[in-house]
Design an enzyme around this catalytic site. Structure first.
Site, PDB file in Angstrom:
ATOM      1  N   ALA A  31      41.420  76.354  36.810  1.00 61.32           N
ATOM      2  CA  ALA A  31      41.664  77.861  37.158  1.00 61.32           C
ATOM      3  C   ALA A  31      42.631  78.578  36.349  1.00 61.32           C
ATOM      4  O   ALA A  31      43.714  78.057  36.134  1.00 61.32           O
ATOM      5  CB  ALA A  31      41.807  77.881  38.698  1.00 61.32           C
ATOM      6  N   PRO A  32      42.516  80.119  36.322  1.00 66.19           N
ATOM      7  CA  PRO A  32      43.619  80.925  35.543  1.00 66.19           C
ATOM      8  C   PRO A  32      44.750  81.500  36.535  1.00 66.19           C
ATOM      9  O   PRO A  32      44.618  81.115  37.987  1.00 66.19           O
ATOM     10  CB  PRO A  32      42.829  81.670  35.037  1.00 66.19           C
ATOM     11  CG  PRO A  32      41.819  81.954  36.160  1.00 66.19           C
ATOM     12  CD  PRO A  32      41.347  80.769  36.788  1.00 66.19           C
ATOM     13  N   TRP A  33      45.444  82.092  36.150  1.00 68.30           N
ATOM     14  CA  TRP A  33      46.591  82.739  36.944  1.00 68.30           C
ATOM     15  C   TRP A  33      46.337  84.028  37.508  1.00 68.30           C
ATOM     16  O   TRP A  33      47.217  84.714  38.145  1.00 68.30           O
ATOM     17  CB  TRP A  33      47.945  82.903  36.021  1.00 68.30           C
ATOM     18  CG  TRP A  33      47.597  83.237  34.673  1.00 68.30           C
ATOM     19  CD1 TRP A  33      47.710  82.513  33.463  1.00 68.30           C
ATOM     20  CD2 TRP A  33      47.347  84.561  34.011  1.00 68.30           C
ATOM     21  NE1 TRP A  33      47.444  83.116  32.452  1.00 68.30           N
ATOM     22  CE2 TRP A  33      47.260  84.487  32.691  1.00 68.30           C
ATOM     23  CE3 TRP A  33      47.247  85.660  34.682  1.00 68.30           C
ATOM     24  CZ2 TRP A  33      46.873  85.775  32.056  1.00 68.30           C
ATOM     25  CZ3 TRP A  33      47.021  87.004  33.641  1.00 68.30           C
ATOM     26  CH2 TRP A  33      46.649  86.916  32.614  1.00 68.30           C
TER      27      TRP A  33
ATOM     28  N   LYS B 268      42.952  71.862  38.580  1.00 68.90           N
ATOM     29  CA  LYS B 268      44.323  72.268  38.122  1.00 68.90           C
ATOM     30  C   LYS B 268      44.568  73.699  37.975  1.00 68.90           C
ATOM     31  O   LYS B 268      43.716  74.407  37.424  1.00 68.90           O
ATOM     32  CB  LYS B 268      44.352  71.540  36.906  1.00 68.90           C
ATOM     33  CG  LYS B 268      45.754  71.761  36.048  1.00 68.90           C
ATOM     34  CD  LYS B 268      45.953  71.567  34.774  1.00 68.90           C
ATOM     35  CE  LYS B 268      45.947  73.167  33.926  1.00 68.90           C
ATOM     36  NZ  LYS B 268      46.790  73.953  34.499  1.00 68.90           N
ATOM     37  N   PRO B 269      45.264  74.281  38.886  1.00 65.63           N
ATOM     38  CA  PRO B 269      45.603  75.577  38.760  1.00 65.63           C
ATOM     39  C   PRO B 269      46.286  75.960  37.558  1.00 65.63           C
ATOM     40  O   PRO B 269      46.835  74.920  36.713  1.00 65.63           O
ATOM     41  CB  PRO B 269      46.526  75.947  39.908  1.00 65.63           C
ATOM     42  CG  PRO B 269      46.882  74.726  40.615  1.00 65.63           C
ATOM     43  CD  PRO B 269      46.142  73.519  39.825  1.00 65.63           C
ATOM     44  N   ALA B 270      46.563  77.242  36.915  1.00 58.53           N
ATOM     45  CA  ALA B 270      47.505  77.635  36.099  1.00 58.53           C
ATOM     46  C   ALA B 270      49.008  77.449  36.477  1.00 58.53           C
ATOM     47  O   ALA B 270      49.332  77.331  37.687  1.00 58.53           O
ATOM     48  CB  ALA B 270      47.387  79.058  35.712  1.00 58.53           C
TER      49      ALA B 270
ATOM     50  N   ALA C 220      38.938  81.151  24.095  1.00 59.96           N
ATOM     51  CA  ALA C 220      39.336  80.166  23.216  1.00 59.96           C
ATOM     52  C   ALA C 220      39.449  78.621  23.840  1.00 59.96           C
ATOM     53  O   ALA C 220      38.838  77.601  23.439  1.00 59.96           O
ATOM     54  CB  ALA C 220      40.584  80.418  22.428  1.00 59.96           C
TER      55      ALA C 220
ATOM     56  N   GLU D  72      33.518  80.356  32.937  1.00 60.55           N
ATOM     57  CA  GLU D  72      33.429  81.698  33.181  1.00 60.55           C
ATOM     58  C   GLU D  72      34.767  82.142  32.322  1.00 60.55           C
ATOM     59  O   GLU D  72      35.979  81.839  32.586  1.00 60.55           O
ATOM     60  CB  GLU D  72      34.093  81.837  34.621  1.00 60.55           C
ATOM     61  CG  GLU D  72      33.438  83.259  35.123  1.00 60.55           C
ATOM     62  CD  GLU D  72      34.453  84.505  34.908  1.00 60.55           C
ATOM     63  OE1 GLU D  72      34.795  84.876  33.835  1.00 60.55           O
ATOM     64  OE2 GLU D  72      35.363  84.645  35.848  1.00 60.55           O
TER      65      GLU D  72
ATOM     66  N   CYS E  87      38.519  89.863  34.362  1.00 61.95           N
ATOM     67  CA  CYS E  87      37.868  89.652  33.298  1.00 61.95           C
ATOM     68  C   CYS E  87      36.631  90.756  33.432  1.00 61.95           C
ATOM     69  O   CYS E  87      35.859  90.766  32.807  1.00 61.95           O
ATOM     70  CB  CYS E  87      37.195  88.157  33.467  1.00 61.95           C
ATOM     71  SG  CYS E  87      36.753  87.808  34.847  1.00 61.95           S
TER      72      CYS E  87
ATOM     73  N   GLU F 247      39.510  90.900  24.117  1.00 58.83           N
ATOM     74  CA  GLU F 247      40.130  90.797  25.402  1.00 58.83           C
ATOM     75  C   GLU F 247      41.353  91.270  25.489  1.00 58.83           C
ATOM     76  O   GLU F 247      42.284  90.766  24.871  1.00 58.83           O
ATOM     77  CB  GLU F 247      39.868  89.539  26.353  1.00 58.83           C
ATOM     78  CG  GLU F 247      40.157  89.653  27.782  1.00 58.83           C
ATOM     79  CD  GLU F 247      39.518  88.407  28.643  1.00 58.83           C
ATOM     80  OE1 GLU F 247      39.132  88.791  29.514  1.00 58.83           O
ATOM     81  OE2 GLU F 247      39.822  87.327  28.081  1.00 58.83           O
TER      82      GLU F 247
HETATM   83  P1  NDP Z   1      43.981  79.945  29.148  1.00 61.44           P
HETATM   84  O1  NDP Z   1      42.559  80.058  28.997  1.00 61.44           O
HETATM   85  O2  NDP Z   1      45.051  79.267  28.091  1.00 61.44           O
HETATM   86  O3  NDP Z   1      44.274  79.287  30.628  1.00 61.44           O
HETATM   87  C1  NDP Z   1      43.552  79.359  31.800  1.00 61.44           C
HETATM   88  C2  NDP Z   1      43.575  77.643  32.227  1.00 61.44           C
HETATM   89  O4  NDP Z   1      43.208  76.882  31.409  1.00 61.44           O
HETATM   90  C3  NDP Z   1      45.023  77.578  32.707  1.00 61.44           C
HETATM   91  O5  NDP Z   1      45.131  76.652  34.085  1.00 61.44           O
HETATM   92  C4  NDP Z   1      45.469  76.651  31.739  1.00 61.44           C
HETATM   93  O6  NDP Z   1      46.866  75.969  31.977  1.00 61.44           O
HETATM   94  C5  NDP Z   1      44.398  75.836  31.304  1.00 61.44           C
HETATM   95  N1  NDP Z   1      44.315  75.340  29.890  1.00 61.44           N
HETATM   96  C6  NDP Z   1      45.143  75.891  28.931  1.00 61.44           C
HETATM   97  N2  NDP Z   1      44.860  74.795  27.671  1.00 61.44           N
HETATM   98  C7  NDP Z   1      43.968  73.973  28.209  1.00 61.44           C
HETATM   99  C8  NDP Z   1      43.445  72.760  27.613  1.00 61.44           C
HETATM  100  N3  NDP Z   1      43.659  72.651  26.118  1.00 61.44           N
HETATM  101  N4  NDP Z   1      42.753  72.005  28.116  1.00 61.44           N
HETATM  102  C9  NDP Z   1      42.634  72.281  29.489  1.00 61.44           C
HETATM  103  N5  NDP Z   1      43.097  73.374  30.074  1.00 61.44           N
HETATM  104  C10 NDP Z   1      43.606  74.214  29.433  1.00 61.44           C
HETATM  105  O7  NDP Z   1      44.575  81.420  29.407  1.00 61.44           O
HETATM  106  P2  NDP Z   1      45.975  81.997  29.417  1.00 61.44           P
HETATM  107  O8  NDP Z   1      46.677  81.928  30.462  1.00 61.44           O
HETATM  108  O9  NDP Z   1      46.913  81.476  28.039  1.00 61.44           O
HETATM  109  O10 NDP Z   1      45.791  83.653  28.933  1.00 61.44           O
HETATM  110  C11 NDP Z   1      45.550  84.023  27.587  1.00 61.44           C
HETATM  111  C12 NDP Z   1      44.145  84.927  27.588  1.00 61.44           C
HETATM  112  O11 NDP Z   1      43.053  84.401  28.499  1.00 61.44           O
HETATM  113  C13 NDP Z   1      44.511  86.264  28.600  1.00 61.44           C
HETATM  114  O12 NDP Z   1      45.434  86.992  28.123  1.00 61.44           O
HETATM  115  C14 NDP Z   1      43.123  86.658  29.002  1.00 61.44           C
HETATM  116  O13 NDP Z   1      42.690  87.378  27.910  1.00 61.44           O
HETATM  117  C15 NDP Z   1      42.355  85.243  29.102  1.00 61.44           C
HETATM  118  N6  NDP Z   1      42.103  85.073  30.373  1.00 61.44           N
HETATM  119  C16 NDP Z   1      40.931  85.210  30.970  1.00 61.44           C
HETATM  120  C17 NDP Z   1      40.670  85.015  32.351  1.00 61.44           C
HETATM  121  C18 NDP Z   1      39.426  85.316  32.809  1.00 61.44           C
HETATM  122  O14 NDP Z   1      39.440  85.252  34.374  1.00 61.44           O
HETATM  123  N7  NDP Z   1      38.440  85.412  32.177  1.00 61.44           N
HETATM  124  C19 NDP Z   1      41.731  84.211  32.994  1.00 61.44           C
HETATM  125  C20 NDP Z   1      42.985  84.044  32.367  1.00 61.44           C
HETATM  126  C21 NDP Z   1      43.086  84.384  31.033  1.00 61.44           C
HETATM  127  P3  NDP Z   1      48.197  76.403  31.901  1.00 61.44           P
HETATM  128  O15 NDP Z   1      48.396  77.810  31.923  1.00 61.44           O
HETATM  129  O16 NDP Z   1      48.707  75.660  32.955  1.00 61.44           O
HETATM  130  O17 NDP Z   1      48.434  75.919  30.720  1.00 61.44           O
END
Ligand code: NDP
Length: 493
Positions: free
Chosen positions: A146-148, A172-174, A228, A247, A281, A381
């Site tokens: 999940a994201p933050w 796993k949360p952020a 990404a 998502e 999003c 984005e």
């Molecule tokens: P990420 O996609 O990097 O993070 C989302 C989740 O994925 C977090 O729990 C993160 O963990 C986890 N994650 C990161 N890298 C890996 C990996 N290699 N394998 C498995 N899990 C992973 O988003 P960011 O937080 O870096 O944000 C970057 C951009 O992503 C934002 O600016 C926004 O544009 C976009 N975003 C979009 C969201 C949506 O709802 N569509 C939500 C969040 C971000 P951890 O953070 O603990 O490292």
């Protein structure tokens, strides 16, 4: 030591590096925990596998009863959840109280009910000699990330459809926003959810997250986050043949036709661009406005944006808080700076505020014009409080521009003409299209994307398509040793 994981019904502490949870409104550390040391994921997968046989065989009524109790437990700590959500993300307390927390509780209540409506197809004789039955069954252990941006809501969206359908979960949360997800796990325990059905591990994405989603011990990966990382995870899932629900990012268009209610469009654009400080999003990011209304729309949006009150997130008067982190604020600021360097103009905003707010990760509500359709600020984005306005001359041009990005999560069309509205709903490539509004979501309806925004649905009974598998059971009706179709294989021997 502060709890950092929740495995097999027990709160635990990781042995990995210390992680600070920071209040982004002032940069102060509000909690320190030790993240996963590489052991938690395996322990959580053990617990989830141990819990699966019994949980997947619980009756729908049993699962439903526990999930109804979970909704009540969350309701009982709603204000604590709102305070914790605001502290770790910087979102205004009004948003936490009126959107994040009640929306999450409603989603739990919805899935408590939906757990009893997981029907397969009724039996029928499609072959004269057989009865066919469709069973809809749980998949197994789900690995979720999940994201933050909406930590509690995203955890609920990941966990509830999965467990309502009889799966068990490791989530796993952020790393920067773990608090309300751990509170959700505590509420699960108080509600009587059997140990191991919901497990939480905290650690960095590239290590803890990756070891979870690349494990051969999960039956499904469910991910919400950036495109990404989603693509990277898709590669890991493909290597194992694991089912996948993604998502990902969005870049929602907001199309204002020449017959639109201008005041409604202006108010709608500001609310939809600034919700959660734009870290949503589905947030409105690209306003395509008919040229005849363009100047009035830009003036109205800029005026309203200037009146938005930036402030301390805990103040109920605050409309917009900081972004989730200084890293995210700097990322948004750099993107706007590049856009301006490439010819865009900030009608309002385009900078971090000074004064008392300078110590937080704040960024002013920003309206950009003169950006090129092909530029980064229109195509990628942003995830910040930034709206780009672009003019159009014809309906077909508006729809072509709306679809001219890699993303397809959400969109809105603003018009009084029912035919235009229906054409926009049909033509825009997005998982949700609003007409004369932008943002509202409801538990009964699905949320999910097209194109680079991912696939699969959160919320609603459509999400059960992700978290269940369909099994065909075909039973012979004749009782004969020699079946009629055997003659095809070996004649009448
Ligand atoms: P990420 O996609 O990097 O993070 C989302 C989740 O994925 C977090 O729990 C993160 O963990 C986890 N994650 C990161 N890298 C890996 C990996 N290699 N394998 C498995 N899990 C992973 O988003 P960011 O937080 O870096 O944000 C970057 C951009 O992503 C934002 O600016 C926004 O544009 C976009 N975003 C979009 C969201 C949506 O709802 N569509 C939500 C969040 C971000 P951890 O953070 O603990 O490292």
């Amino acid at each position: 030591m502060t709890t950092s994981n929740y495995i097999g019904g027990k709160a635990g502490v990781g042995q990995g590096p210390e992680v600070n949870v920071v209040d982004p409104s002032n940069g102060k550390v509000i909690r320190t925990y030790r993240s996963d040391d590489g052991q938690s994921v395996e322990a959580a997968l053990d617990a989830a596998h141990d819990a699966f046989p019994e949980w997947s065989r619980a009756t729908p009524a049993e699962r439903s009863g526990i999930l109804h109790r979970l909704a009540a437990e969350l309701e009982a700590v709603a204000e604590d959840l709102a305070q914790a959500e605001t502290a770790q993300t910087g979102k205004p307390i009004r948003l936490s109280r009126e959107f994040d927390v009640p929306g999450s509780i409603d989603n739990v209540a919805f899935f408590a009910g939906a757990a009893r409506r997981l029907d397969g197809q009724a039996a029928a004789e499609y072959s004269a000699d057989h009865t066919s039955v469709i069973r809809r069954q749980a998949i197994g252990v789900v690995g979720s990330i999940a994201p933050w941006n909406y930590p509690l809501q995203m955890a609920v969206w990941k966990v509830l459809p999965a467990v309502a359908a009889g799966n068990t979960v490791v989530l796993k949360p952020a790393e920067i926003t773990p608090l309300t997800t751990l509170m959700l796990a505590e509420a699960c325990e108080r509600a009587g959810l059997p140990a191991g059905v919901v497990n939480i591990v905290n650690g960095p994405g590239p290590s803890t997250g990756e070891s979870l989603v690349s494990s051969r011990r999960i039956a499904m990966t469910s991910f919400t986050g950036s495109t990404a990382v989603g693509r990277h995870i898709a590669g890991l899932a493909a290597a194992n043949g694991t089912r996948l629900h993604l998502e990902l990012g969005g870049k929602a268009p907001f199309v204002v036709y020449d017959d639109a209610d201008l005041e409604a469009a202006v108010r709608g654009a500001v609310a939809a661009a600034l919700i959660n400080t734009g870290q949503d999003c589905t947030a409105a990011t690209r306003a395509y406005v008919h040229r005849s209304l363009f100047d009035d729309f830009v003036g109205g949006v800029a005026n309203l944006m200037r009146r938005v009150r930036l402030g301390v997130p805990t103040d109920p008067e605050t409309d917009q808080g900081p972004l989730v982190s200084f890293r995210q604020r700097d990322r948004v600021a750099a993107m706007v700076d590049r856009a301006v360097r490439d010819g865009a103009r900030a009608v309002t905003g385009g900078r971090a505020p000074g004064g008392a707010l300078a110590e937080g990760a704040y960024y002013e509500p920003t309206l950009l014009v003169n950006a090129d359709q092909r530029s980064e600020i229109v195509q990628e984005e942003t995830f910040g409080p930034v709206l780009v306005a672009l003019p159009f001359d014809s309906d077909s041009e508006a729809l072509q521009l709306a679809n001219d990005v890699p993303f397809g999560l959400a969109a809105s069309a603003w018009t009084r003409d029912v035919y235009r509205a229906q054409e926009a709903a049909r033509s825009i490539e997005a998982g949700t299209v609003w007409i004369n509004d932008h943002i509202p979501i409801i538990s009964e309806m699905p949320h999910g994307g097209m194109k680079s925004s991912g696939y699969g649905k959160d919320m609603s009974t459509y999400s059960f398509e992700e978290y269940t598998q369909v099994k065909h059971v075909m039973s012979d009706l004749t009782g004969r040793a020699a079946k009629s179709w055997h003659t095809t294989i070996y004649g009448d021997i």
